[in-house]
Design a protein around this motif. Structure first.
Motif, mmCIF file in Angstrom:
data_model
loop_
_atom_site.group_PDB
_atom_site.id
_atom_site.type_symbol
_atom_site.label_atom_id
_atom_site.label_comp_id
_atom_site.label_asym_id
_atom_site.label_seq_id
_atom_site.Cartn_x
_atom_site.Cartn_y
_atom_site.Cartn_z
ATOM 1 N N ASP A 139 36.151 35.624 45.098
ATOM 2 C CA ASP A 139 35.647 34.290 44.763
ATOM 3 C C ASP A 139 34.432 33.940 45.621
ATOM 4 O O ASP A 139 33.426 33.423 45.121
ATOM 5 C CB ASP A 139 36.741 33.239 44.979
ATOM 6 C CG ASP A 139 37.857 33.329 43.955
ATOM 7 O OD1 ASP A 139 37.640 33.898 42.875
ATOM 8 O OD2 ASP A 139 38.959 32.811 44.245
ATOM 9 N N THR A 140 34.547 34.223 46.906
ATOM 10 C CA THR A 140 33.454 33.907 47.832
ATOM 11 C C THR A 140 32.175 34.640 47.445
ATOM 12 O O THR A 140 31.062 34.095 47.570
ATOM 13 C CB THR A 140 33.856 34.290 49.270
ATOM 14 O OG1 THR A 140 35.001 33.535 49.661
ATOM 15 C CG2 THR A 140 32.719 34.028 50.246
ATOM 16 N N LEU A 141 32.333 35.863 46.952
ATOM 17 C CA LEU A 141 31.171 36.670 46.583
ATOM 18 C C LEU A 141 30.736 36.452 45.135
ATOM 19 O O LEU A 141 29.789 37.085 44.674
ATOM 20 C CB LEU A 141 31.495 38.155 46.802
ATOM 21 C CG LEU A 141 31.777 38.563 48.254
ATOM 22 C CD1 LEU A 141 32.254 40.013 48.322
ATOM 23 C CD2 LEU A 141 30.541 38.368 49.124
ATOM 24 N N GLY A 142 31.446 35.573 44.417
ATOM 25 C CA GLY A 142 31.089 35.283 43.028
ATOM 26 C C GLY A 142 31.407 36.416 42.075
ATOM 27 O O GLY A 142 30.719 36.594 41.061
ATOM 28 N N LEU A 143 32.466 37.170 42.366
ATOM 29 C CA LEU A 143 32.833 38.327 41.545
ATOM 30 C C LEU A 143 34.067 37.983 40.715
ATOM 31 O O LEU A 143 35.133 37.708 41.264
ATOM 32 C CB LEU A 143 33.124 39.543 42.424
ATOM 33 C CG LEU A 143 31.967 39.972 43.341
ATOM 34 C CD1 LEU A 143 32.417 41.066 44.284
ATOM 35 C CD2 LEU A 143 30.769 40.422 42.517
#
Length: 248
Positions: free
Chosen positions: A73-77
Motif C-alpha cells: 500500500d505504501t508503495l502504491g502496488l
C-alpha cells in the motif's frame, strides 16, 4: 504497523515481483536470482520482522502478511507476483489466501503448509531468547545446506544481522501456522520448488502444497537442501523465470 526494510530493483515500469526470505536470512538471500529477475521485473525484496533492517513483530503469519500488504500500500502496488523461501513462502501463501486480489502469481520455495510440531518451534524460540543465535548457527547451516557444501559463508553473514527476539517471534508465528485445510482456496498460478535433500521442509511438504493448490506445478531440485536458491541457483532461477513468463 510494523516497518519492513525493503529494496526495489529493476525497471520502474515493469510488473512487480515481491521476494520474501527464510527465517534467519535477509534480503541478500535472493542475490543469486536478482540480476535475471530484475531484467524484466521490478523486484521488491523485504526483510522479515526482526531481520536485517525490519522492526520486530510479535504475532501470527497473518500479521506478517498484513505488514507486507501494508508495504505494498505504501508503495502504491495493487497486484504483484510473489516468491518466498520457507517462512517467506508461508507469507506468500497467507497473502494468496487472505488478500487474493493482490497476488497474481505465486512461487513457494522450500516451504510448507505446516512446519512440523509447534513444540519444536517454541523450544527453539526459548533457546534463542536465552542464549542468542550464535550457539545455534552450526545447526542452522547444517539444515540449510547439503553436507559438503562450501558456500555457506554468505548465509552465516546474514544470520549475524538477525535480532534474537525477532527470530524467536518468527518461530512462534511458524509454530501457529497451519493452512493445510485451506490450500484449495489459493487461486494464484503456483509453482512449488523443493530441495531434494531438504530436511527442514522435506519433499512430502512440497507435495502437500502442490497437491492441495489447484493446478500447482512441482519442481524438485537435486543436490539442494533448504536454501535451494543459494545452493543450486541456476535451476531455481530457471524454474522461476519459466513460471513468471506464464503469469498473467
Amino acid at each position: 504497523m510494523t516497518r519492513l526494510h525493503h529494496r526495489l530493483d529493476g525497471p520502474e515500469d515493469a510488473p512487480v515481483l515481491v521476494l520474501g526470505p527464510s527465517i534467519g536470512t535477509t534480503i541478500d538471500l535472493w542475490e543469486p536470482q536478482l540480476a535475471a529477475l530484475a531484467a524484466s521485473w521490478r523486484v521488491l525484496r523485504y526483510d522479515l520482522p526482526g531481520h536485517g533492517g525490519s522492526e520486530v513483530l510479535h504475532g501470527t503469519m497473518g500479521d506478517i502478511a498484513s505488514a507486507v500488504a501494508a508495504l505494498l500500500d505504501t508503495l502504491g502496488l495493487e497486484r504483484v507476483a510473489y516468491g518466498g523461501v520457507s517462512l517467506g513462502g508461508a507469507v506468500g501463501t497467507t497473502l494468496a489466501l487472505d488478500h487474493p486480489g493482490r497476488i497474481g502469481g505465486l512461487i513457494l520455495c522450500c516451504t510448507s503448509a505446516r512446519f512440523g510440531d509447534p513444540a519444536t518451534w517454541h523450544d527453539r524460540a526459548a533457546k534463542v531468547r536465552s542464549g542468542g543465535l550464535g550457539p545455534l548457527a552450526d545447526m542452522f547451516v547444517g539444515r540449510w545446506f547439503t553436507p559438503g557444501y562450501t558456500g555457506s559463508d554468505s548465509a552465516r553473514e546474514m544470520l549475524t544481522k538477525v535480532d534474537a527476539e525477532g527470530y524467536a517471534a518468527c518461530c512462534e508465528a511458524l509454530a501457529a501456522f497451519d493452512v493445510r485445510d485451506r490450500l484449495g482456496e489459493v487461486r494464484a498460478p503456483t509453482l512449488v520448488i523443493a530441495g531434494a535433500e531438504d530436511i527442514a521442509t522435506p519433499l512430502d511438504h512440497a507435495e502437500t502444497l502442490a497437491q492441495g493448490i489447484r493446478g500447482a506445478e512441482l519442481v524438485v531440485v537435486p543436490g539442494a537442501a533448504h536454501l535451494a536458491n543459494l545452493e543450486r541457483p541456476e535451476p531455481v532461477t530457471h524454474a522461476m523465470l519459466r513460471h513468471l513468463e506464464r503469469t498473467p
